[in-house]
Design an enzyme around this catalytic site. Structure first.
Site, PDB file in Angstrom:
ATOM      1  N   LYS A 194      26.207  27.550  19.058  1.00 39.76           N
ATOM      2  CA  LYS A 194      27.641  27.746  18.803  1.00 39.76           C
ATOM      3  C   LYS A 194      28.253  28.809  19.713  1.00 39.76           C
ATOM      4  O   LYS A 194      28.934  29.729  19.260  1.00 39.76           O
ATOM      5  CB  LYS A 194      27.879  28.078  17.332  1.00 39.76           C
ATOM      6  CG  LYS A 194      27.434  26.964  16.380  1.00 39.76           C
ATOM      7  CD  LYS A 194      27.746  27.291  14.940  1.00 39.76           C
ATOM      8  CE  LYS A 194      27.331  26.162  14.011  1.00 39.76           C
ATOM      9  NZ  LYS A 194      25.861  26.005  13.902  1.00 39.76           N
ATOM     10  N   ARG A 195      28.051  28.652  20.999  1.00 42.08           N
ATOM     11  CA  ARG A 195      28.607  29.590  21.965  1.00 42.08           C
ATOM     12  C   ARG A 195      30.088  29.297  22.211  1.00 42.08           C
ATOM     13  O   ARG A 195      30.570  28.194  21.974  1.00 42.08           O
ATOM     14  CB  ARG A 195      27.833  29.513  23.283  1.00 42.08           C
ATOM     15  CG  ARG A 195      26.373  29.954  23.175  1.00 42.08           C
ATOM     16  CD  ARG A 195      26.264  31.390  22.716  1.00 42.08           C
ATOM     17  NE  ARG A 195      24.908  31.905  22.822  1.00 42.08           N
ATOM     18  CZ  ARG A 195      24.175  32.318  21.803  1.00 42.08           C
ATOM     19  NH1 ARG A 195      24.664  32.259  20.582  1.00 42.08           N
ATOM     20  NH2 ARG A 195      22.967  32.799  21.988  1.00 42.08           N
TER      21      ARG A 195
END
Length: 288
Positions: free
Chosen positions: A94-95
């Site tokens: 989840k960058r």
């Protein structure tokens, strides 16, 4: 091979089940040992049992990151082993950040010199398209995928994702923005895009709406099983048996009494039964 085509091939081979690699404390059978060596032995055994029965895994980086550099190195070894077992690796990280930082993240996970092997990575869209474009560019150059959060499975998703903006919800606006990018990235063999989206099994009605907006994007579907989503809900956006990847972590990894197994054979029997049960549940829903 184009990532969308790789994914379609994997689903055609063994179905849409994706096994999440979430090393929960206290759930790994003692027979594998203690500490990180025990975690590694357990997940290496899991990967070996999956070969030929499931084709997709999803490591959750947080469970490894909390152990510091040793935990991340362990995860990298697991991902490398998964590659040898011909498993697709969807990295749940989840960058999301401004352009230059996003470029660094993209290179770190999807580039030719990435520190860990993965075929795709989850990203957060809430800072805008300029934070996603570096991931899409690097993915395009390396036959990788990008998985964008759209309508997540957690109870708090409605706090923001369901907010109305003009006549549509925020998640619909995100999907509409992504649609042309997904269309441009269709695989030449399957027609499925390398731009995936996260759509939770706990939001089946939303999934149906999103399938109309994003007809070419495969859906990564969390929320099945432990979070309350049914198999029917999880595959509601499938098309001809394709287009959905259904994640199951605890239901496969930690079946009842598996933590009490005292021999590898006993654990394998319990694990294989849980894997087969989960696979059957999803396939029955997909075919029904």
């Amino acid at each position: 091979m184009h990532f969308g085509d790789q994914l379609a091939h994997a689903i055609a081979k063994t179905g849409p089940l994706c096994v999440g690699l979430d090393p929960h404390s206290g759930r790994i059978p003692a027979l594998f040992g203690e500490g990180l060596p025990g975690v590694e032995a357990f997940f290496m055994a899991v990967l070996d049992r999956l070969a030929g029965k499931a084709s997709i895994i999803k490591p959750q980086i947080a469970f490894f990151e909390r152990h510091g550099p040793d935990g991340l190195a362990l995860m990298a070894r697991l991902c490398a082993h998964a590659k040898t077992r011909k498993l697709l690796v969807l990295m749940d990280a989840k960058r999301g950040d401004i352009g230059s930082t996003a470029s660094a993240y993209a290179a770190a996970y999807l580039g030719p010199n990435a520190w860990v092997w993965c075929d795709a990575i989850t990203v957060n869209p809430y800072m805008g398209m300029d934070t996603l474009e570096p991931f899409l560019s690097v993915a395009d150059d390396n036959d990788k995928g990008v998985i964008v959060l759209v309508r997540t499975s957690n109870p708090g998703a409605a706090d923001f994702e369901d907010l109305m903006i003009e006549k549509n919800t925020l998640y619909q606006h995100i999907a509409q923005t992504l649609a042309p990018f997904a269309r441009e990235r269709k695989g030449p063999q399957s027609g499925w895009s390398s731009l995936m989206v996260v759509v939770g099994a706990t939001a089946p009605h939303e999934a149906q709406r999103l399938r109309h907006i994003l007809p070419h994007s495969p859906f990564l579907v969390p929320g099945y099983g432990a979070q309350g989503g049914s198999a029917k809900d999880a595959v509601i956006a499938a098309r001809d048996g394709q287009g959905v990847v259904v994640n199951s972590s605890r239901g496969v990894l930690y079946p009842q009494n598996a933590d009490q197994a005292t021999t590898l054979k006993d654990w394998e029997t319990l694990f294989d039964a849980a894997l087969a049960r989960t696979h059957k549940d999803i396939m029955r829903a997909l075919e029904g």
